[in-house]
Design a protein around this motif. Structure first.
Motif, mmCIF file in Angstrom:
data_model
loop_
_atom_site.group_PDB
_atom_site.id
_atom_site.type_symbol
_atom_site.label_atom_id
_atom_site.label_comp_id
_atom_site.label_asym_id
_atom_site.label_seq_id
_atom_site.Cartn_x
_atom_site.Cartn_y
_atom_site.Cartn_z
ATOM 1 N N VAL A 32 0.834 -1.201 0.000
ATOM 2 C CA VAL A 32 0.000 0.000 0.000
ATOM 3 C C VAL A 32 0.872 1.256 0.000
ATOM 4 O O VAL A 32 0.609 2.208 -0.748
ATOM 5 C CB VAL A 32 -0.951 -0.009 1.213
ATOM 6 C CG1 VAL A 32 -1.552 1.373 1.460
ATOM 7 C CG2 VAL A 32 -2.057 -1.029 1.004
ATOM 8 N N ALA A 33 1.912 1.274 0.824
ATOM 9 C CA ALA A 33 2.798 2.439 0.885
ATOM 10 C C ALA A 33 3.472 2.687 -0.460
ATOM 11 O O ALA A 33 3.516 3.827 -0.950
ATOM 12 C CB ALA A 33 3.838 2.246 1.978
ATOM 13 N N VAL A 34 3.996 1.638 -1.069
ATOM 14 C CA VAL A 34 4.669 1.782 -2.361
ATOM 15 C C VAL A 34 3.682 2.223 -3.431
ATOM 16 O O VAL A 34 3.969 3.138 -4.223
ATOM 17 C CB VAL A 34 5.359 0.459 -2.755
ATOM 18 C CG1 VAL A 34 5.874 0.528 -4.195
ATOM 19 C CG2 VAL A 34 6.500 0.146 -1.795
ATOM 20 N N SER A 35 2.513 1.605 -3.468
ATOM 21 C CA SER A 35 1.501 1.949 -4.474
ATOM 22 C C SER A 35 1.062 3.398 -4.335
ATOM 23 O O SER A 35 0.948 4.134 -5.332
ATOM 24 C CB SER A 35 0.300 1.013 -4.339
ATOM 25 O OG SER A 35 -0.720 1.358 -5.249
ATOM 26 N N GLY A 36 0.808 3.838 -3.091
ATOM 27 C CA GLY A 36 0.397 5.215 -2.871
ATOM 28 C C GLY A 36 1.470 6.216 -3.238
ATOM 29 O O GLY A 36 1.192 7.265 -3.847
ATOM 30 N N LEU A 37 2.724 5.902 -2.883
ATOM 31 C CA LEU A 37 3.837 6.782 -3.237
ATOM 32 C C LEU A 37 3.957 6.922 -4.751
ATOM 33 O O LEU A 37 4.092 8.032 -5.276
ATOM 34 C CB LEU A 37 5.135 6.221 -2.666
ATOM 35 C CG LEU A 37 5.468 6.556 -1.218
ATOM 36 C CD1 LEU A 37 6.590 5.662 -0.709
ATOM 37 C CD2 LEU A 37 5.872 8.024 -1.103
ATOM 38 N N GLU A 38 3.921 5.802 -5.447
ATOM 39 C CA GLU A 38 4.114 5.853 -6.890
ATOM 40 C C GLU A 38 2.933 6.539 -7.589
ATOM 41 O O GLU A 38 3.123 7.241 -8.594
ATOM 42 C CB GLU A 38 4.352 4.446 -7.429
ATOM 43 C CG GLU A 38 5.689 3.873 -6.950
ATOM 44 C CD GLU A 38 6.061 2.556 -7.583
ATOM 45 O OE1 GLU A 38 7.272 2.303 -7.733
ATOM 46 O OE2 GLU A 38 5.139 1.781 -7.920
ATOM 47 N N LYS A 39 1.746 6.368 -7.038
ATOM 48 C CA LYS A 39 0.594 7.068 -7.605
ATOM 49 C C LYS A 39 0.743 8.580 -7.429
ATOM 50 O O LYS A 39 0.440 9.355 -8.347
ATOM 51 C CB LYS A 39 -0.694 6.594 -6.938
ATOM 52 C CG LYS A 39 -1.948 7.225 -7.518
ATOM 53 C CD LYS A 39 -3.214 6.609 -6.949
ATOM 54 C CE LYS A 39 -4.452 7.216 -7.588
ATOM 55 N NZ LYS A 39 -5.702 6.594 -7.091
ATOM 56 N N TYR A 40 1.250 8.996 -6.261
ATOM 57 C CA TYR A 40 1.477 10.422 -6.032
ATOM 58 C C TYR A 40 2.541 10.970 -6.970
ATOM 59 O O TYR A 40 2.379 12.052 -7.550
ATOM 60 C CB TYR A 40 1.878 10.661 -4.578
ATOM 61 C CG TYR A 40 2.315 12.076 -4.305
ATOM 62 C CD1 TYR A 40 1.394 13.115 -4.280
ATOM 63 C CD2 TYR A 40 3.663 12.389 -4.098
ATOM 64 C CE1 TYR A 40 1.793 14.432 -4.049
ATOM 65 C CE2 TYR A 40 4.070 13.692 -3.856
ATOM 66 C CZ TYR A 40 3.129 14.714 -3.850
ATOM 67 O OH TYR A 40 3.526 16.001 -3.613
ATOM 68 N N ILE A 41 3.608 10.217 -7.155
ATOM 69 C CA ILE A 41 4.699 10.678 -8.009
ATOM 70 C C ILE A 41 4.221 10.875 -9.442
ATOM 71 O O ILE A 41 4.691 11.778 -10.156
ATOM 72 C CB ILE A 41 5.885 9.690 -7.950
ATOM 73 C CG1 ILE A 41 6.507 9.710 -6.544
ATOM 74 C CG2 ILE A 41 6.950 10.034 -8.986
ATOM 75 C CD1 ILE A 41 7.474 8.579 -6.272
ATOM 76 N N GLU A 42 3.275 10.074 -9.880
ATOM 77 C CA GLU A 42 2.720 10.233 -11.222
ATOM 78 C C GLU A 42 2.074 11.608 -11.423
ATOM 79 O O GLU A 42 1.963 12.086 -12.549
ATOM 80 C CB GLU A 42 1.678 9.151 -11.491
ATOM 81 C CG GLU A 42 2.249 7.760 -11.718
ATOM 82 C CD GLU A 42 1.168 6.742 -11.978
ATOM 83 O OE1 GLU A 42 -0.034 7.081 -11.833
ATOM 84 O OE2 GLU A 42 1.519 5.600 -12.315
ATOM 85 N N THR A 43 1.640 12.239 -10.322
ATOM 86 C CA THR A 43 0.970 13.540 -10.421
ATOM 87 C C THR A 43 1.953 14.705 -10.474
ATOM 88 O O THR A 43 1.533 15.840 -10.730
ATOM 89 C CB THR A 43 0.018 13.759 -9.236
ATOM 90 O OG1 THR A 43 0.784 13.952 -8.023
ATOM 91 C CG2 THR A 43 -0.908 12.563 -9.047
ATOM 92 N N LEU A 44 3.228 14.441 -10.216
ATOM 93 C CA LEU A 44 4.200 15.538 -10.138
ATOM 94 C C LEU A 44 4.588 16.049 -11.520
ATOM 95 O O LEU A 44 4.552 15.313 -12.498
ATOM 96 C CB LEU A 44 5.444 15.055 -9.379
ATOM 97 C CG LEU A 44 5.208 14.593 -7.943
ATOM 98 C CD1 LEU A 44 6.524 14.103 -7.331
ATOM 99 C CD2 LEU A 44 4.607 15.707 -7.102
#
Length: 204
Positions: free
Chosen positions: A192-204
């Motif tokens: 969950v932590a990795v998935s959430g981080l990578e999803k956030y990074i996609e928005t940058l």
């Protein structure tokens, strides 16, 4: 997302250490620091395998203080630019003093007070948790329009970058504890932590 792999720096820490008092289940079976450390290590290994630059903010063991963790994070911010650094603190939750079983349960994510980029990261982490476990396993505070809880936790308030603290279920709730004691819980929460981080990074 690949365009950010030479820019974004991820910093992960495990909340609490062996000498932190009271951070165990009422029956003494569960030690929060052990679970946090194992989950942190899986998150770091997974992020590194995905090609991210990742640092451990709690590498030294029992003697690291909250201030020393923030110093590591803020030094990385100085070296790489605060806008390029993302900080995650890994915890499990408790609603009591560690002496009695309590009713509160479920996963949650926390930020510092106010509206910042950390709220956007927290929303991505919440969405990853919801996708993993469903509504009955996550908790939220929608009073300000998003799902994260807000507090003046030292590591969130003092760090210079986007930062969230994840509370991975309650170890003083018998139902949550049963899950936390399963080896799968560590891998699920790391995912969950990795998935959430990578999803956030996609928005940058």
């Amino acid at each position: 997302m690949d365009k950010n792999k030479n820019k974004v720096v991820l910093v992960i820490e495990a909340g609490h250490r062996k000498n932190t008092p009271g951070k165990c289940s009422p029956d003494g079976v569960f030690k929060e620091w052990e679970w946090n450390e194992d989950c942190k290590n899986i998150i770091i290994r997974t992020l590194a395998a995905h090609g991210w630059r990742v640092f451990d903010a709690t590498p030294k063991g029992d003697d690291d203080s909250l201030a020393s963790r923030v110093q590591i994070v803020n030094r990385i911010c100085s070296e790489h630019g605060r806008d390029n650094v993302i900080y995650i603190s890994v915890h499990c939750n408790a609603s009591g003093s560690g002496e009695s079983w309590m009713k509160a349960r479920r996963w949650s994510v926390w930020t510092s007070r106010g509206n910042t980029k950390s709220d956007d990261l927290a929303e991505c982490l919440y969405e990853a948790a919801y996708a993993k476990w469903g509504i009955n396993a996550v908790r939220s505070d929608l009073s300000d329009g998003d799902h994260d809880y807000e507090s003046d936790f030292y590591v969130l308030k003092k760090s210079a970058c986007t930062a969230c603290l994840i509370e991975n279920f309650f170890y003083d709730n018998k139902d949550d504890l049963e899950y936390l004691l399963s080896p799968q819980s560590i891998y699920d929460c790391a995912e969950v932590a990795v998935s959430g981080l990578e999803k956030y990074i996609e928005t940058l």
